[in-house]
Design a protein around this motif. Sequence first.
Motif, PDB file in Angstrom:
ATOM      1  N   VAL A   1      18.841  -6.790  12.190  1.00  0.00           N
ATOM      2  CA  VAL A   1      17.539  -6.867  11.526  1.00  0.00           C
ATOM      3  C   VAL A   1      17.717  -7.236  10.061  1.00  0.00           C
ATOM      4  O   VAL A   1      16.957  -8.060   9.515  1.00  0.00           O
ATOM      5  CB  VAL A   1      16.771  -5.537  11.678  1.00  0.00           C
ATOM      6  N   ILE A   2      18.708  -6.675   9.402  1.00  0.00           N
ATOM      7  CA  ILE A   2      18.951  -6.993   7.988  1.00  0.00           C
ATOM      8  C   ILE A   2      19.324  -8.461   7.818  1.00  0.00           C
ATOM      9  O   ILE A   2      18.767  -9.165   6.974  1.00  0.00           O
ATOM     10  CB  ILE A   2      20.035  -6.067   7.401  1.00  0.00           C
ATOM     11  N   VAL A   3      20.253  -8.963   8.640  1.00  0.00           N
ATOM     12  CA  VAL A   3      20.684 -10.362   8.538  1.00  0.00           C
ATOM     13  C   VAL A   3      19.531 -11.305   8.884  1.00  0.00           C
ATOM     14  O   VAL A   3      19.313 -12.309   8.199  1.00  0.00           O
ATOM     15  CB  VAL A   3      21.910 -10.620   9.436  1.00  0.00           C
ATOM     16  N   ALA A   4      18.767 -10.997   9.931  1.00  0.00           N
ATOM     17  CA  ALA A   4      17.641 -11.850  10.315  1.00  0.00           C
ATOM     18  C   ALA A   4      16.581 -11.866   9.210  1.00  0.00           C
ATOM     19  O   ALA A   4      15.989 -12.917   8.932  1.00  0.00           O
ATOM     20  CB  ALA A   4      17.036 -11.363  11.626  1.00  0.00           C
ATOM     21  N   GLY A   5      16.347 -10.729   8.576  1.00  0.00           N
ATOM     22  CA  GLY A   5      15.382 -10.676   7.479  1.00  0.00           C
ATOM     23  C   GLY A   5      15.820 -11.516   6.296  1.00  0.00           C
ATOM     24  O   GLY A   5      15.010 -12.229   5.696  1.00  0.00           O
ATOM     25  N   ILE A   6      17.084 -11.428   5.942  1.00  0.00           N
ATOM     26  CA  ILE A   6      17.606 -12.219   4.821  1.00  0.00           C
ATOM     27  C   ILE A   6      17.492 -13.711   5.125  1.00  0.00           C
ATOM     28  O   ILE A   6      17.080 -14.502   4.268  1.00  0.00           O
ATOM     29  CB  ILE A   6      19.058 -11.817   4.497  1.00  0.00           C
ATOM     30  N   LEU A   7      17.839 -14.116   6.349  1.00  0.00           N
ATOM     31  CA  LEU A   7      17.722 -15.530   6.718  1.00  0.00           C
ATOM     32  C   LEU A   7      16.273 -16.004   6.694  1.00  0.00           C
ATOM     33  O   LEU A   7      15.988 -17.117   6.241  1.00  0.00           O
ATOM     34  CB  LEU A   7      18.325 -15.765   8.105  1.00  0.00           C
ATOM     35  N   ALA A   8      15.359 -15.179   7.160  1.00  0.00           N
ATOM     36  CA  ALA A   8      13.945 -15.557   7.148  1.00  0.00           C
ATOM     37  C   ALA A   8      13.447 -15.746   5.720  1.00  0.00           C
ATOM     38  O   ALA A   8      12.726 -16.710   5.424  1.00  0.00           O
ATOM     39  CB  ALA A   8      13.115 -14.496   7.871  1.00  0.00           C
ATOM     40  N   VAL A   9      13.824 -14.848   4.836  1.00  0.00           N
ATOM     41  CA  VAL A   9      13.409 -14.982   3.431  1.00  0.00           C
ATOM     42  C   VAL A   9      13.997 -16.245   2.829  1.00  0.00           C
ATOM     43  O   VAL A   9      13.305 -16.985   2.114  1.00  0.00           O
ATOM     44  CB  VAL A   9      13.818 -13.729   2.625  1.00  0.00           C
ATOM     45  N   MET A  10      15.258 -16.533   3.117  1.00  0.00           N
ATOM     46  CA  MET A  10      15.892 -17.725   2.557  1.00  0.00           C
ATOM     47  C   MET A  10      15.240 -19.010   3.072  1.00  0.00           C
ATOM     48  O   MET A  10      15.135 -19.997   2.343  1.00  0.00           O
ATOM     49  CB  MET A  10      17.387 -17.736   2.881  1.00  0.00           C
ATOM     50  N   LEU A  11      14.802 -19.020   4.327  1.00  0.00           N
ATOM     51  CA  LEU A  11      14.231 -20.242   4.892  1.00  0.00           C
ATOM     52  C   LEU A  11      12.775 -20.461   4.512  1.00  0.00           C
ATOM     53  O   LEU A  11      12.345 -21.603   4.343  1.00  0.00           O
ATOM     54  CB  LEU A  11      14.359 -20.214   6.423  1.00  0.00           C
ATOM     55  N   PHE A  12      12.001 -19.395   4.396  1.00  0.00           N
ATOM     56  CA  PHE A  12      10.568 -19.556   4.206  1.00  0.00           C
ATOM     57  C   PHE A  12      10.084 -19.313   2.779  1.00  0.00           C
ATOM     58  O   PHE A  12       8.942 -19.614   2.462  1.00  0.00           O
ATOM     59  CB  PHE A  12       9.806 -18.643   5.172  1.00  0.00           C
ATOM     60  N   ALA A  13      10.924 -18.785   1.920  1.00  0.00           N
ATOM     61  CA  ALA A  13      10.512 -18.516   0.543  1.00  0.00           C
ATOM     62  C   ALA A  13      10.676 -19.776  -0.300  1.00  0.00           C
ATOM     63  O   ALA A  13      11.600 -20.563  -0.108  1.00  0.00           O
ATOM     64  CB  ALA A  13      11.351 -17.388  -0.041  1.00  0.00           C
ATOM     65  N   THR A  14       9.759 -19.968  -1.224  1.00  0.00           N
ATOM     66  CA  THR A  14       9.918 -21.070  -2.167  1.00  0.00           C
ATOM     67  C   THR A  14      10.721 -20.550  -3.362  1.00  0.00           C
ATOM     68  O   THR A  14      10.554 -19.418  -3.793  1.00  0.00           O
ATOM     69  CB  THR A  14       8.554 -21.589  -2.654  1.00  0.00           C
ATOM     70  N   PHE A  15      11.576 -21.375  -3.854  1.00  0.00           N
ATOM     71  CA  PHE A  15      12.440 -20.985  -4.955  1.00  0.00           C
ATOM     72  C   PHE A  15      11.866 -21.485  -6.271  1.00  0.00           C
ATOM     73  O   PHE A  15      11.128 -22.464  -6.294  1.00  0.00           O
ATOM     74  CB  PHE A  15      13.853 -21.535  -4.739  1.00  0.00           C
ATOM     75  N   PRO A  16      12.209 -20.845  -7.376  1.00  0.00           N
ATOM     76  CA  PRO A  16      11.698 -21.297  -8.675  1.00  0.00           C
ATOM     77  C   PRO A  16      12.103 -22.747  -8.943  1.00  0.00           C
ATOM     78  O   PRO A  16      13.241 -23.135  -8.739  1.00  0.00           O
ATOM     79  CB  PRO A  16      12.376 -20.358  -9.669  1.00  0.00           C
ATOM     80  N   GLY A  17      11.148 -23.544  -9.343  1.00  0.00           N
ATOM     81  CA  GLY A  17      11.414 -24.950  -9.620  1.00  0.00           C
ATOM     82  C   GLY A  17      11.206 -25.851  -8.420  1.00  0.00           C
ATOM     83  O   GLY A  17      11.195 -27.064  -8.548  1.00  0.00           O
ATOM     84  N   ALA A  18      11.033 -25.286  -7.252  1.00  0.00           N
ATOM     85  CA  ALA A  18      10.780 -26.077  -6.051  1.00  0.00           C
ATOM     86  C   ALA A  18       9.372 -25.760  -5.564  1.00  0.00           C
ATOM     87  O   ALA A  18       8.932 -24.632  -5.596  1.00  0.00           O
ATOM     88  CB  ALA A  18      11.795 -25.746  -4.969  1.00  0.00           C
TER      89      ALA A  18
END
Length: 68
Positions: A24-41
């Motif tokens: 659950v922790i790894v899947a959550g981190i991957l989901a945040v990395m894929l769906f979150a917008t990063f500063p400047g993007a």
Amino acid sequence: MRPRHRRLRSSPRAQRGQVITEYVIVAGILAVMLFATFPGADRSVVDLLIKAFRDAWSTYSYTLSYPL
């Protein structure tokens, strides 16, 4: 002779619970990395991937529309 050490064995049920927690922790981190917008993007990684597929399909279909 060497003294025998008692090994502490955890139950398979406890180990299964730990694996689920790690998953659950790894899947959550991957989901945040894929769906979150990063500063400047202005887009997330998934949005960029979808745009790349649309552009590739657009180019491919345009190329197929040419008569031989």
